[in-house]
Design a protein around this motif. Structure first.
Motif, mmCIF file in Angstrom:
data_model
loop_
_atom_site.group_PDB
_atom_site.id
_atom_site.type_symbol
_atom_site.label_atom_id
_atom_site.label_comp_id
_atom_site.label_asym_id
_atom_site.label_seq_id
_atom_site.Cartn_x
_atom_site.Cartn_y
_atom_site.Cartn_z
ATOM 1 N N LEU A 287 0.854 -1.201 0.000
ATOM 2 C CA LEU A 287 0.000 0.000 0.000
ATOM 3 C C LEU A 287 0.885 1.244 0.000
ATOM 4 O O LEU A 287 1.923 1.260 0.657
ATOM 5 N N SER A 288 0.462 2.254 -0.747
ATOM 6 C CA SER A 288 1.120 3.549 -0.614
ATOM 7 C C SER A 288 0.168 4.663 -1.060
ATOM 8 O O SER A 288 -0.929 4.377 -1.540
ATOM 9 N N GLY A 289 0.601 5.897 -0.853
ATOM 10 C CA GLY A 289 -0.262 7.019 -1.214
ATOM 11 C C GLY A 289 0.535 8.302 -1.390
ATOM 12 O O GLY A 289 1.677 8.411 -0.955
ATOM 13 N N ILE A 290 -0.111 9.255 -2.054
ATOM 14 C CA ILE A 290 0.480 10.575 -2.263
ATOM 15 C C ILE A 290 -0.591 11.605 -1.906
ATOM 16 O O ILE A 290 -1.762 11.426 -2.244
ATOM 17 N N HIS B 229 5.835 15.782 -8.862
ATOM 18 C CA HIS B 229 7.114 16.075 -9.516
ATOM 19 C C HIS B 229 7.951 14.807 -9.685
ATOM 20 O O HIS B 229 7.552 13.716 -9.253
ATOM 21 N N ALA C 87 -4.108 10.438 -0.957
ATOM 22 C CA ALA C 87 -4.261 10.794 0.463
ATOM 23 C C ALA C 87 -4.881 12.187 0.600
ATOM 24 O O ALA C 87 -4.258 13.128 1.088
ATOM 25 N N ASP D 71 -4.131 3.950 7.320
ATOM 26 C CA ASP D 71 -4.096 3.669 5.877
ATOM 27 C C ASP D 71 -3.371 2.357 5.590
ATOM 28 O O ASP D 71 -3.774 1.577 4.725
ATOM 29 N N ILE D 72 -2.293 2.164 6.317
ATOM 30 C CA ILE D 72 -1.408 1.025 6.048
ATOM 31 C C ILE D 72 -1.928 -0.239 6.743
ATOM 32 O O ILE D 72 -2.051 -1.305 6.133
ATOM 33 N N VAL E 235 5.479 -0.969 2.191
ATOM 34 C CA VAL E 235 5.030 0.379 1.839
ATOM 35 C C VAL E 235 6.150 1.053 1.040
ATOM 36 O O VAL E 235 7.171 1.450 1.607
ATOM 37 N N PRO E 236 5.992 1.136 -0.284
ATOM 38 C CA PRO E 236 7.035 1.764 -1.105
ATOM 39 C C PRO E 236 6.931 3.286 -1.069
ATOM 40 O O PRO E 236 5.899 3.850 -1.439
ATOM 41 N N GLN F 87 9.645 9.465 4.116
ATOM 42 C CA GLN F 87 8.498 8.850 4.797
ATOM 43 C C GLN F 87 8.924 7.785 5.813
ATOM 44 O O GLN F 87 8.078 7.186 6.484
ATOM 45 N N GLY G 63 17.867 6.961 -5.578
ATOM 46 C CA GLY G 63 16.721 7.804 -5.961
ATOM 47 C C GLY G 63 15.645 7.891 -4.889
ATOM 48 O O GLY G 63 14.564 8.387 -5.143
ATOM 49 N N ARG H 283 15.682 9.826 -2.460
ATOM 50 C CA ARG H 283 15.530 11.242 -2.101
ATOM 51 C C ARG H 283 16.088 12.089 -3.245
ATOM 52 O O ARG H 283 17.303 12.277 -3.360
ATOM 53 N N LYS I 60 15.444 18.661 -0.287
ATOM 54 C CA LYS I 60 14.665 17.653 -1.001
ATOM 55 C C LYS I 60 13.748 18.341 -2.027
ATOM 56 O O LYS I 60 13.194 19.398 -1.724
HETATM 57 P P1 TYM Z 1 3.868 12.924 -0.169
HETATM 58 O O1 TYM Z 1 2.617 13.289 -0.847
HETATM 59 O O2 TYM Z 1 4.680 14.001 0.466
HETATM 60 O O3 TYM Z 1 4.849 12.186 -1.167
HETATM 61 C C1 TYM Z 1 4.436 11.114 -1.951
HETATM 62 C C2 TYM Z 1 5.559 10.144 -2.179
HETATM 63 O O4 TYM Z 1 6.638 10.754 -2.910
HETATM 64 C C3 TYM Z 1 7.845 10.571 -2.185
HETATM 65 N N1 TYM Z 1 8.688 11.747 -2.379
HETATM 66 C C4 TYM Z 1 9.957 11.696 -2.803
HETATM 67 N N2 TYM Z 1 10.748 10.671 -3.137
HETATM 68 C C5 TYM Z 1 12.008 10.956 -3.548
HETATM 69 N N3 TYM Z 1 12.490 12.229 -3.620
HETATM 70 C C6 TYM Z 1 11.727 13.296 -3.287
HETATM 71 N N4 TYM Z 1 12.210 14.519 -3.376
HETATM 72 C C7 TYM Z 1 10.392 13.047 -2.849
HETATM 73 N N5 TYM Z 1 9.374 13.848 -2.445
HETATM 74 C C8 TYM Z 1 8.343 13.037 -2.161
HETATM 75 C C9 TYM Z 1 7.413 10.425 -0.740
HETATM 76 O O5 TYM Z 1 8.398 9.794 0.024
HETATM 77 C C10 TYM Z 1 6.168 9.609 -0.890
HETATM 78 O O6 TYM Z 1 6.469 8.237 -1.040
HETATM 79 N N6 TYM Z 1 2.395 11.063 4.197
HETATM 80 C C11 TYM Z 1 2.512 10.757 2.782
HETATM 81 C C12 TYM Z 1 1.204 10.317 2.128
HETATM 82 C C13 TYM Z 1 0.573 9.112 2.755
HETATM 83 C C14 TYM Z 1 1.076 7.783 2.733
HETATM 84 C C15 TYM Z 1 0.106 7.005 3.433
HETATM 85 C C16 TYM Z 1 2.204 7.191 2.181
HETATM 86 C C17 TYM Z 1 -0.594 9.113 3.449
HETATM 87 N N7 TYM Z 1 -0.879 7.831 3.867
HETATM 88 C C18 TYM Z 1 0.283 5.637 3.611
HETATM 89 C C19 TYM Z 1 2.374 5.815 2.370
HETATM 90 C C20 TYM Z 1 1.437 5.052 3.077
HETATM 91 C C21 TYM Z 1 2.982 12.002 2.066
HETATM 92 O O7 TYM Z 1 2.739 13.096 2.483
HETATM 93 O O8 TYM Z 1 3.601 11.753 0.883
#
Ligand code: TYM
Length: 345
Positions: free
Chosen positions: A22-25, A32, A57, A151-152, A160-161, A166, A199, A201, A211
Motif C-alpha cells: 500500500l502507498s499514497g500521495i 514532480h 491521500a 491507511d497502512i 510500503v514503497p 516517509q 533515488g 531522495r 529535497k
Molecule cells: P507525499 O505526498 O509528500 O509524497 C508522496 C511520495 O513521494 C515521495 N517523495 C519523494 N521521493 C524521492 N524524492 C523526493 N524529493 C520526494 N518527495 C516526495 C514520498 O516519500 C512519498 O512516497 N504522508 C505521505 C502520504 C501518505 C502515505 C500514506 C504514504 C498518506 N498515507 C500511507 C504511504 C502510506 C505524504 O505526504 O507523501
C-alpha cells in the motif's frame, strides 16, 4: 526501469502467497520527478507480484486547512489518481482509490490515535516543520501519523514503497501497531518500508541541499520538474541546475548537485553506474544535462499523453475510482469489524 529495491526493514509476519503493498500521495500541489522516482515508479514495478492498493491521500491534505480550496482539492485528487495510471499503475492489477471514499480509514485512525502517546506525535520531524510554519496548528496535523498508520494497517500491508522522507512515518506506524497488539492482542502485522536503493531522495535542482518538494515547487521555478511540465520548462530547469566548478562525472566523488543529476539519469535510463561514467567521460556537465533533458522529456511524454486521455473522460475515471473504493472497502471494513471486537465496541 530499476527493479523494486530490496526492502530495508521488513518484519513480514503476514505474508501469504502474495504480499500486500500500500502507498499514497497527498493531493497537494503538483506531482514532480521526486514523487515519480521515489514512489510512483517503484509502485509500478513488479505490480503482478503483489496485492496492491494505491490511494490518493486527500484527507491528509486537510491537515493544513488554510491552504485548501475545495474545488481545487476535488480536481487535484482526480488528477493525482489519473497520474497514478498514467505512470503505469494498472487498475486491473492494483486497487486505486481516494482515501476519503473509504471512511473505515478514519474510524481506525481514531482507535489507533487513542493508542498513540502524544510524545511520539510531537517528535515527528514533519510535524515540527509544518507546525512551525503555521499560525494555528490543527490537531489533525499532530494526529497525521495515526491516519497514515490506519491507511497502512487497515489492509495489513506488508510493504510500503515510499521515498526516504516517509521512513519516520513508517517507523511510527510499526510502533503504533505494536502498541495496539500489546494492548488488545496480536493482530496487525508490522509493515516493511520499501525504498529505492538509488533515488529515494531526489534533491531540488536549484538547491541540491533541499529535497525536491511540492511546497517549494509551488513558490520557486527551477526547483522541481513537474510531471506535466512542457519540454521547454524541463530544459530550463535542468540546464539551470546547480552543479559545481569541476567537470568530472563520477558517482563517488560528485558534489550533491551533480550526484542528483546522475541519479536521475541512472534511474530513468536504467543504465549501470560504470556505463554512465564511461558514456560521459571527458564530456562535462553540459553533456550530462542535455542528455538528461532528452531522457526526462521522453519519459514524461507518454505519461502526459495518457494523463490527458484519462482526464478527458470524467465518467471513466469516476467509475474506476468508485470500483477501487468498493474493492478497498471490503478489506478495510473487515479489519474495522475485527478491531471493534478486539477493543470491545
Ligand atoms: P507525499 O505526498 O509528500 O509524497 C508522496 C511520495 O513521494 C515521495 N517523495 C519523494 N521521493 C524521492 N524524492 C523526493 N524529493 C520526494 N518527495 C516526495 C514520498 O516519500 C512519498 O512516497 N504522508 C505521505 C502520504 C501518505 C502515505 C500514506 C504514504 C498518506 N498515507 C500511507 C504511504 C502510506 C505524504 O505526504 O507523501
Amino acid at each position: 526501469m530499476e527493479a523494486l529495491a530490496e526492502p530495508n526493514t521488513v518484519t513480514n509476519t503476514a505474508a501469504k502467497e502474495r504480499p500486500t503493498v500500500l502507498s499514497g500521495i497527498q493531493s497537494t500541489g503538483i506531482l514532480h520527478l521526486g514523487n515519480y522516482i521515489g514512489a510512483l515508479s517503484l509502485w509500478a514495478a513488479n505490480q503482478s507480484q503483489y496485492n496492491n492498493l494505491f490511494m490518493v491521500a486527500n484527507l491528509h491534505t486537510l491537515t493544513v486547512p488554510e491552504a485548501i480550496n475545495p474545488r481545487e482539492l476535488r480536481q487535484k485528487s482526480r488528477e493525482v489518481a489519473a497520474l497514478y495510471i498514467a505512470c503505469g499503475i494498472d487498475p486491473d492489477e492494483s486497487i486505486i482509490f481516494l482515501q476519503s471514499d473509504v471512511p473505515a480509514h478514519t474510524y481506525l485512525a481514531w482507535i489507533l490515535g487513542c493508542c498513540t502517546p502524544v510524545g511520539w506525535l510531537e517528535r515527528m520531524t514533519q510535524y515540527k516543520v509544518k507546525a512551525a510554519a503555521q499560525e494555528t496548528v490543527g490537531s489533525g496535523l499532530l494526529n497525521y501519523p495515526a491516519l497514515q498508520a490506519a491507511d497502512i494497517l487497515i489492509y495489513k500491508a506488508n510493504f510500503v514503497p515510499v521515498g526516504d522522507d516517509q521512513n519516520q512515518h513508517l517507523e511510527i506506524t510499526r510502533d503504533i501497531a505494536q502498541r495496539f497488539n500489546h494492548l488488545f492482542g496480536e493482530y496487525f502485522p508490522l509493515p516493511g518500508t520499501l525504498n529505492r536503493t538509488s533515488g529515494a531522495r531526489v534533491m531540488g535542482l536549484d538547491d541540491p541541499t533541499q529535497k525536491m518538494s511540492k511546497s517549494i515547487a509551488a513558490k520557486k521555478q527551477g526547483h522541481a520538474i513537474a510531471l506535466l511540465d512542457t519540454p521547454a520548462v524541463i530544459k530550463k530547469a535542468i540546464m539551470g541546475a546547480v552543479t559545481d566548478a569541476g567537470g568530472d562525472i563520477l558517482f563517488e566523488s560528485a558534489s550533491v548537485g551533480v550526484k542528483n543529476l546522475l541519479v536521475l539519469y541512472e534511474v530513468l535510463s536504467g543504465q549501470s553506474r560504470p556505463a554512465i561514467e564511461a558514456n560521459f567521460a571527458g564530456k562535462g556537465y553540459g553533456a550530462l544535462k542535455r542528455e538528461l533533458v532528452d531522457l526526462v522529456v521522453t519519459t514524461l511524454e507518454p505519461i502526459q499523453a495518457k494523463f490527458n486521455e484519462l482526464m478527458s473522460d470524467d465518467q471513466q475515471l469516476d467509475e474506476l475510482l468508485s470500483t477501487g473504493a468498493t474493492r478497498a472497502s471490503v478489506i478495510a471494513n473487515q479489519t474495522v469489524a475485527d478491531v471493534r471486537k478486539l477493543v470491545g465496541v
